[in-house]
Write a protein that holds these residues in place. Structure first.
Motif, mmCIF file in Angstrom:
data_model
loop_
_atom_site.group_PDB
_atom_site.id
_atom_site.type_symbol
_atom_site.label_atom_id
_atom_site.label_comp_id
_atom_site.label_asym_id
_atom_site.label_seq_id
_atom_site.Cartn_x
_atom_site.Cartn_y
_atom_site.Cartn_z
ATOM 1 N N UNK A 61 1.137 -0.977 -0.178
ATOM 2 C CA UNK A 61 0.109 0.148 -0.290
ATOM 3 C C UNK A 61 0.519 1.056 0.261
ATOM 4 N N UNK A 62 0.640 2.406 -0.388
ATOM 5 C CA UNK A 62 1.341 3.205 -0.849
ATOM 6 C C UNK A 62 0.488 4.715 0.365
ATOM 7 N N UNK A 63 0.115 3.675 1.304
ATOM 8 C CA UNK A 63 -0.903 4.959 2.847
ATOM 9 C C UNK A 63 -0.142 5.594 3.169
ATOM 10 N N UNK A 64 1.226 4.912 3.142
ATOM 11 C CA UNK A 64 1.886 5.625 3.952
ATOM 12 C C UNK A 64 2.524 6.404 3.514
ATOM 13 N N UNK A 65 2.416 7.082 1.809
ATOM 14 C CA UNK A 65 2.829 8.640 1.286
ATOM 15 C C UNK A 65 2.283 9.593 1.705
ATOM 16 N N UNK A 66 2.654 10.795 1.451
ATOM 17 C CA UNK A 66 1.716 12.078 2.362
ATOM 18 C C UNK A 66 1.216 12.233 0.358
ATOM 19 N N UNK A 67 1.522 12.024 -0.392
ATOM 20 C CA UNK A 67 1.696 11.950 -2.221
ATOM 21 C C UNK A 67 -0.164 11.398 -2.077
ATOM 22 N N UNK A 68 -0.483 10.555 -0.933
ATOM 23 C CA UNK A 68 -1.602 9.510 -0.955
ATOM 24 C C UNK A 68 -2.460 10.363 -0.049
#
Length: 158
Positions: free
Chosen positions: A76-83
């Motif tokens: 998951x990219x949920x840890x990326x601020x952009x997401x």
């Protein structure tokens, strides 16, 4: 007897703008809600890659969130601020499900913001896995790990 399931597969093309893809998929959330079985049966929601962003937004719906016994994210990219700044919640906020397991491979470039628990809080179980080289983001390998498969099995049995 089998249970009805819905598979949502989102595949972003390499040259596509991730935020635009997420926005287009978000516009389809009412359709996804309509596809869910109209019952009080518990839901085990499993999401991979950008699908975890869409699933997180889907869990803003109280009726769906209350039925979700387990939320599983993989790669998951949920840890990326952009997401997370583009989530319906507007920030990295726990979706308030009863249980959340997030599988990540440290070599998975999409899951660079892991572990998620420090950002989203509890209950959230980060499951570090080691997928084969060049397969770090593969859903097949994520789901093939005993710890991940075991959590899903537990969720389905509950």
């Amino acid at each position: 007897q089998g249970s009805r399931s819905i598979v949502l597969a989102i595949q972003r093309q390499p040259d596509a703008n991730t935020v635009e893809v997420i926005d287009r998929v978000k516009a389809m959330l009412p359709q996804f809600r309509a596809e869910l079985p109209p019952s009080d049966e518990p839901i085990v929601l499993i999401a991979h890659s950008l699908g975890s962003v869409v699933a997180h937004d889907l869990l803003q719906d109280t009726a769906i969130r209350d039925r979700t016994s387990l939320f599983v994210t993989a790669g998951s990219p949920l840890g990326l601020q952009a997401c997370y700044k583009n989530l319906l919640a507007g920030k990295a906020a726990h979706p308030k499900v009863r249980a959340w397991a997030s599988a990540f491979d440290p070599d998975d470039f999409v899951a660079l913001g892991h572990p998620l628990a420090p950002l989203y809080g509890q209950p959230l179980e980060d499951l570090r896995v080691d997928n084969p080289p060049n397969k770090a983001h593969s859903i097949e390998y994520y789901l093939g790990h005993d710890r991940v498969a075991g959590r899903i099995s537990e969720g389905l049995a509950a």
